[in-house]
Structure formats: C-alpha cells, structure tokens
Enzyme design. Structure first.
Site, PDB file in Angstrom:
ATOM      1  N   TYR A  89       6.236  24.030   4.822  1.00  0.00           N
ATOM      2  CA  TYR A  89       6.693  24.691   5.218  1.00  0.00           C
ATOM      3  C   TYR A  89       6.847  26.395   4.974  1.00  0.00           C
ATOM      4  O   TYR A  89       7.108  27.371   5.619  1.00  0.00           O
ATOM      5  CB  TYR A  89       7.078  24.972   6.797  1.00  0.00           C
ATOM      6  CG  TYR A  89       6.589  24.023   7.437  1.00  0.00           C
ATOM      7  CD1 TYR A  89       5.903  23.055   7.367  1.00  0.00           C
ATOM      8  CD2 TYR A  89       6.273  24.308   8.778  1.00  0.00           C
ATOM      9  CE1 TYR A  89       5.933  21.510   8.234  1.00  0.00           C
ATOM     10  CE2 TYR A  89       6.114  23.463   9.923  1.00  0.00           C
ATOM     11  CZ  TYR A  89       4.887  22.579   9.327  1.00  0.00           C
ATOM     12  OH  TYR A  89       4.492  21.507  10.715  1.00  0.00           O
TER      13      TYR A  89
ATOM     14  N   LYS B  29       5.828   9.292   1.090  1.00  0.00           N
ATOM     15  CA  LYS B  29       5.004   9.057   0.531  1.00  0.00           C
ATOM     16  C   LYS B  29       5.199   8.685  -1.102  1.00  0.00           C
ATOM     17  O   LYS B  29       4.216   9.824  -1.840  1.00  0.00           O
ATOM     18  CB  LYS B  29       3.883  10.273   0.930  1.00  0.00           C
ATOM     19  CG  LYS B  29       2.332   9.461   0.482  1.00  0.00           C
ATOM     20  CD  LYS B  29       2.230   8.616   1.500  1.00  0.00           C
ATOM     21  CE  LYS B  29       0.487   8.095   0.494  1.00  0.00           C
ATOM     22  NZ  LYS B  29      -0.019   6.710   1.471  1.00  0.00           N
TER      23      LYS B  29
ATOM     24  N   ASP C 202       6.829  16.825  11.406  1.00  0.00           N
ATOM     25  CA  ASP C 202       5.723  17.450  12.083  1.00  0.00           C
ATOM     26  C   ASP C 202       4.412  16.492  12.869  1.00  0.00           C
ATOM     27  O   ASP C 202       4.275  16.407  14.228  1.00  0.00           O
ATOM     28  CB  ASP C 202       4.906  19.331  11.553  1.00  0.00           C
ATOM     29  CG  ASP C 202       4.147  19.396  12.615  1.00  0.00           C
ATOM     30  OD1 ASP C 202       4.709  19.752  14.186  1.00  0.00           O
ATOM     31  OD2 ASP C 202       2.812  19.406  12.081  1.00  0.00           O
TER      32      ASP C 202
ATOM     33  N   ASP D 298       1.984   6.899   6.222  1.00  0.00           N
ATOM     34  CA  ASP D 298       0.625   5.870   6.572  1.00  0.00           C
ATOM     35  C   ASP D 298       1.221   5.078   7.144  1.00  0.00           C
ATOM     36  O   ASP D 298       0.852   4.387   8.803  1.00  0.00           O
ATOM     37  CB  ASP D 298      -0.681   5.656   5.672  1.00  0.00           C
ATOM     38  CG  ASP D 298       0.383   5.177   4.493  1.00  0.00           C
ATOM     39  OD1 ASP D 298       0.868   5.182   4.119  1.00  0.00           O
ATOM     40  OD2 ASP D 298      -0.525   5.141   3.582  1.00  0.00           O
TER      41      ASP D 298
ATOM     42  N   ASP E 283       4.014  14.039  16.919  1.00  0.00           N
ATOM     43  CA  ASP E 283       3.804  14.272  17.949  1.00  0.00           C
ATOM     44  C   ASP E 283       3.058  13.298  18.382  1.00  0.00           C
ATOM     45  O   ASP E 283       2.791  12.647  19.647  1.00  0.00           O
ATOM     46  CB  ASP E 283       1.618  14.914  17.655  1.00  0.00           C
ATOM     47  CG  ASP E 283       2.644  16.319  18.107  1.00  0.00           C
ATOM     48  OD1 ASP E 283       3.333  17.334  18.306  1.00  0.00           O
ATOM     49  OD2 ASP E 283       1.073  17.284  18.428  1.00  0.00           O
TER      50      ASP E 283
END
Ligand code: IPM
Ligand code: MN
Length: 357
Positions: A139, A192, A249, A225, A253
């Site tokens: 970002y 990750k 982010d 994941d 969702d």
C-alpha cells in the site's frame, strides 16, 4: 469522561454514505442522551462530488482540522464519475497514512439472526478479530514503470516492511488479545513466510520476540492461503489474527461475508498513540445503485459508531449500541442485504434507537 466534549469529524462521503451516516448519527444522539455524553459533530463535504466540482480531495488545512478532533466517522467513498483509485488513494489511504492510523481493527462477529454462508454455523462459532497493519506493505505506493506503453513494459510495485511498523502493530495486537481475554487468548500471525522470505521473515522474527513479553497469550502461525481455508472450515479456531496490510485487506472481505456481508461489517483505523486521531467506517463501499432509495443497510455504520465510542473512552455507550444491534438483527430484520431487510434504512436506524434503552 464527564465534562468533556467528544469532538467528531463526519465525512459522509459518496453514494449511500450519507444515508448510513445519518442513521449512525441518529443512534449517537440517542445513546448520548442515555449515557450523558456531550458531543459535537462537524460534517465535512469531502468526497467525489466535491472533487468533481473543485478538483480538491482533502482541502487545505483539512488534516489539521482532523487532528483537532477526537475521532473521525467516514461513511463511504467511491463515485461513478471518478476513476477508480483517485478517491481511495487521495482520501481513505491518505488519511490512514498521514494520521498514522497504523492499526486497522476489523471484528468478525456473527450476530444473532444474521445469515452466514457457512452451513451449520452460528454466532458461537464466528467471533474473532483481525488486526491489520495499515500503513505499509504494497500500500505504500513505492514502484514505477520502465518502457511504459511498449511491448517491453516493466512495472514494479514494492512491498515495504519496517521493524518499527510491524513491531508496533504486533505489540498492539498482543495487548489487545490480552485485554480481550477470551478463553482462547490466542494471537495468530498470518503471513507467507515460505515465499516472502525477507519481509515476512521480519514479521516472523518480530512476532517471536514480542511474544516473549506476553507469556499468557498463546501464539500460532498460519500461511495466508491456509488461513482462508481455516476461516471457512473452522472459524471457531480463531481469537485474534495479526497480519500485513495486503493480506489483511483480503482476509477481512472473507471475514466480512462470514459475518453476514458488507451490510454489517465495520472497522476502525486506529492511531493508538497519545494525541492520535482514529477513523471508523462501515466496510462496504458507496453502493451508488442504491443511493437515495432508503434500502441500504445502516447496521455496519451503526457498528462503526459503536466502535468509535468504545475506542474514544465511552465503552458503556459502545456496548449499549452492540446490544441494541444484536436485538434488532436477532428479532426484527429479515436479511442484511440491501432492499431485503424487511425495513428501510431509516426504519432500521429507528429500531436500533428503540432497542437502546
Ligand atoms: C478497505 C478497502 C480499501 C483498502 C480500498 C478502498 C483502498 O478495500 O478498506 O479494505 O484496500 O484498504
Ligand atoms: Mn478491502
């Protein structure tokens, strides 16, 4: 907080933003009279319309004005006539960065009566919180083009992670997990590390070090994941998740839909430092197609107002709103989807007000 005035800047923004903000303000007014809160709201017309008229997103002196407030309420941004990215970057991200709101706090809580897409799951299974770092990562806007517009074009978009940035977020997440004090009392780092062997190694090492200061908090690690899979398969496993900006982010969702969708999901952009100003928002967008129809769900905005109060020193008022909202979702509303609630936007706001006392 007796004797103090809670100073709020309100940015209703675009599309359905003003409609849901009006309901949140209605609830604020009602709860303030019940809990003797003295407050003052300064409405600001920032957003797509103003940008189209003046070319300005944050007007001169705007940041200082916000810095003089105790909290910011943001309805929604995004205008059909403004190219994607302009308002997002120029308003939402700019405020997060310039006010150094380094925590994005996103509760994932399934309220009574709210439908989740997960079969056989209820409110007892879905109640966790995501602490998303809010100022770094992909970002930060670092990158560039080479040979733009040619067949040899190269685009670089860099993720930036700093020790200070991840440490303050991780430490805040440990403190939060400790205070939340759920029976699990567990903080899960989501990253990750198997691929992002520099940036997420920094996160991993920092997490291990800070964890030593909180021996009563259990720790765990998920690759992002796998986390997506577990959030669907075993959402009851989680208590608090701390994660990087981009992954935060995405997984919020997913979290948003687990808790019933954008009609209910709210978040806070926090600057927890002394003198810091935090901003609270419903997570959904401006939903232009529903504008002015009295069909959009104001619950997310009302939840954002509850968070604003909770984090501005009025936890009793925040909890009072939470309780009223749970009563309305549990006993009144047919659905959390726009146009299917069984009530209009304003009527849902009225129901929450009636349930407050
Ligand atoms: C969010 C939104 C923003 C983000 C966009 C609008 C820039 O998706 O608040 O999650 O990516 O952070
Ligand atoms: Mn998002």
């Amino acid at each position: 907080m007796a004797g103090k005035t809670l100073k709020i800047a309100s940015i209703p923004g675009d599309g359905t933003g003003p409609e849901v903000t009006a309901e949140a303000m209605k609830v604020l007014q009602a709860v303030a009279s019940l809990d003797n809160i003295v407050y003052d709201v300064e409405p600001l017309d920032w957003g797509g319309e103003r940008y189209l008229k003046t070319g300005e997103i944050i007007p001169e002196g705007g940041l200082d004005l916000l810095r003089s407030k105790d909290a910011i309420f943001l309805g929604a941004i995004g205008h059909p006539d403004v190219a994607p990215g302009i308002l997002e970057k120029g308003l939402l991200l700019d405020l997060r960065f310039k006010l150094d709101q380094y925590i994005n706090l996103r509760p994932v809580k399934l309220l009574p009566g709210v439908e989740t897409p997960l079969a056989g799951r209820g409110p007892a299974d879905i109640d966790f919180v995501v602490v998303r770092e809010n100022t770094e990562d992909l970002y930060c806007g670092v990158g560039g083009y080479l040979k733009k517009g040619t067949p040899d074009e190269v685009a670089v978009q860099q993720a930036v992670y700093t020790r200070k940035g991840c440490e303050r977020c991780i430490r805040w997440a440990f403190e939060y997990t400790q205070k939340r004090n759920s029976p699990k009392k567990m903080l899960t780092l989501v990253a990750k590390t198997n691929v992002l062997t520099y940036g997420h190694d920094l996160w991993w090492r920092t997490f291990q070090e800070v964890a030593k200061e909180y021996p009563d908090v259990k720790t765990d690690y998920n690759h992002v994941d796998a986390c997506c899979m577990w959030m669907v398969k075993n959402p009851d496993f989680y208590d608090v998740i701390v994660t990087t900006n981009m992954f935060g982010d995405i997984i919020t969702d997913l979290g948003g839909i687990l808790q019933g969708g954008m009609g209910v999901a709210a978040g806070g952009n926090l600057n927890p430092d002394a003198g810091g100003v935090s901003m609270f928002e419903p997570m959904g967008g401006s939903a232009p197609k529903y504008t002015g129809q009295n069909v959009i769900n104001p619950i997310a905005a009302i939840n954002a107002m509850a968070m604003l109060l909770e984090h501005s020193g009025y936890p009793t008022a925040g909890k009072r709103i939470d309780k009223a909202v749970a009563q309305v979702t549990g006993t009144k509303m047919k659905s959390q989807a726009a146009g299917k609630m069984g009530y209009g936007t304003r009527e849902v706001g009225d129901l929450v007000v009636a349930a407050l006392s």
